[in-house]
Design a protein around this motif. Structure first.
Motif, short mmCIF file in Angstrom:
data_model
loop_
_atom_site.label_atom_id
_atom_site.label_comp_id
_atom_site.label_asym_id
_atom_site.label_seq_id
_atom_site.Cartn_x
_atom_site.Cartn_y
_atom_site.Cartn_z
N PRO A 82 31.84 58.88 -43.67
CA PRO A 82 32.89 59.79 -44.11
C PRO A 82 34.00 59.99 -43.09
O PRO A 82 35.16 60.20 -43.46
N ASP A 83 33.67 59.93 -41.80
CA ASP A 83 34.68 60.12 -40.76
C ASP A 83 35.68 58.97 -40.71
O ASP A 83 36.80 59.12 -40.20
N MET A 84 35.28 57.81 -41.24
CA MET A 84 36.14 56.63 -41.23
C MET A 84 36.70 56.30 -42.61
O MET A 84 37.45 55.34 -42.76
N ASN A 85 36.34 57.10 -43.59
CA ASN A 85 36.72 56.83 -44.98
C ASN A 85 37.19 58.14 -45.62
O ASN A 85 36.37 58.95 -46.07
N PRO A 86 38.52 58.40 -45.66
CA PRO A 86 39.04 59.66 -46.19
C PRO A 86 38.58 59.98 -47.61
O PRO A 86 38.25 61.12 -47.91
N THR A 119 29.48 57.10 -54.41
CA THR A 119 29.11 55.68 -54.37
C THR A 119 30.33 54.78 -54.43
O THR A 119 30.45 53.81 -53.68
N VAL A 120 31.25 55.10 -55.33
CA VAL A 120 32.47 54.29 -55.47
C VAL A 120 33.31 54.36 -54.19
O VAL A 120 33.81 53.34 -53.70
N ALA A 121 33.45 55.56 -53.63
CA ALA A 121 34.23 55.73 -52.40
C ALA A 121 33.61 54.96 -51.24
O ALA A 121 34.30 54.30 -50.46
N ALA A 122 32.28 55.03 -51.13
CA ALA A 122 31.58 54.31 -50.05
C ALA A 122 31.68 52.80 -50.24
O ALA A 122 31.79 52.05 -49.26
N LYS A 123 31.67 52.36 -51.48
CA LYS A 123 31.73 50.92 -51.76
C LYS A 123 33.12 50.36 -51.48
O LYS A 123 33.28 49.21 -51.06
N MET A 124 34.14 51.19 -51.67
CA MET A 124 35.52 50.73 -51.49
C MET A 124 35.94 50.72 -50.02
O MET A 124 36.91 50.05 -49.65
N GLY A 125 35.23 51.49 -49.20
CA GLY A 125 35.59 51.55 -47.78
C GLY A 125 34.35 51.61 -46.91
O GLY A 125 33.28 51.13 -47.28
N MET A 126 34.49 52.22 -45.74
CA MET A 126 33.37 52.37 -44.83
C MET A 126 32.39 53.42 -45.36
O MET A 126 32.79 54.39 -45.99
N PRO A 127 31.08 53.25 -45.12
CA PRO A 127 30.10 54.22 -45.59
C PRO A 127 30.04 55.47 -44.71
O PRO A 127 29.19 56.33 -44.92
#
Length: 247
Positions: free
Chosen positions: A43-47, A33-41
């Motif tokens: 995974p291919d665009m959000n390392p 959730t934190v990773a998705a909130k900090m960047g794109m939802p």
């Protein structure tokens, strides 16, 4: 049992597997959730999100749980978590780094401090032990992924910095900024890794005797049981014969 592999070993050692698994899923969901909130939802665009999703898959977390955690990031009810790091000293001269995601820093700091105090440790100030560690990317493969030479060649071609192989599996270290790229190249060569994450690698390790190791395990268990704590790293090295005695 070295510090970087403690999580897998402790889960194997403890008996309350159902509770630990539920706790683990909760931590994995929070990181997603934190990773998705900090960047794109995506995974291919959000390392960072890709690493979090891969970690969840490695622990057999259901796809529905993963998707709900991603969707929660865009919902109005998503908690505002903060990343915090605590450092301290454990039994036997060990150094401990605790990473947490929390919506209440005071609560988490108090809980972590109590864990140290009640289990033979002492929480220090920021930077008190981090100087003895290096921030690295960590990729882990089971022994069945290939022999040492096969994994070594794959790691070198992928751009990894170092590899450690044993009967338990293969540990690959990378520059933290290259973790996503190296992990992707190794996945193409060897298949999906058992674990891919950012880590704290100790510059030197401290050997634990049976007495210190037993108390240290209680400290790490207490920290790991806290809902806000995501990962615990240390510079301890517990010999196999000591781990067998601790059971």
């Amino acid at each position: 049992m070295a510090g970087h592999s403690k999580f897998k070993n402790i889960m194997h050692r403890k008996g309350a597997q159902d509770k630990k698994r539920s706790n683990l899923f909760s931590k994995l969901s929070r990181e997603i959730t934190v990773a998705a909130k900090m960047g794109m939802p995506d995974p291919d665009m959000n390392p960072r999100l890709r690493l979090a999703v891969n970690a969840a898959k490695a622990q057999s977390m259901p796809k529905d749980n993963i998707q709900r955690a991603i969707e929660k990031a865009s919902g109005g009810d998503a908690e505002d978590y903060q990343e915090v790091r605590y450092e301290g000293y454990g039994p036997g001269g060990s150094a401990i780094i605790v990473e947490a995601l929390t919506d209440n820093r005071n609560r988490t700091a108090t809980n972590v401090r109590n864990c140290f105090a009640k289990n033979g440790g002492n929480m220090g100030t920021e930077g008190s032990v981090a100087h003895g560690f290096e921030r690295k990317g960590l990729i882990e493969y089971p022994a069945g992924a290939g022999d040492e030479e096969t994994v070594l060649m794959a790691a070198m071609e992928a751009g990894a910095d170092d590899i450690e192989s044993s009967d338990d599996g293969h540990t690959i270290w990378t520059d933290p900024t290259a973790l996503h790229e190296v992990a992707g190249a190794m996945e193409n060569a060897l298949g999906e890794a058992e674990s891919v994450k950012l880590a704290w690698k100790p510059n030197i390790t401290v050997a634990m005797d049976e007495g210190s190791a037993g108390t240290l395990m209680k400290l790490i268990d207490a920290l790991d049981d806290d809902d806000d704590v995501q990962t615990v790293w240390g510079n301890y090295d517990i010999p196999d014969e000591v781990m067998e005695k601790l059971g």
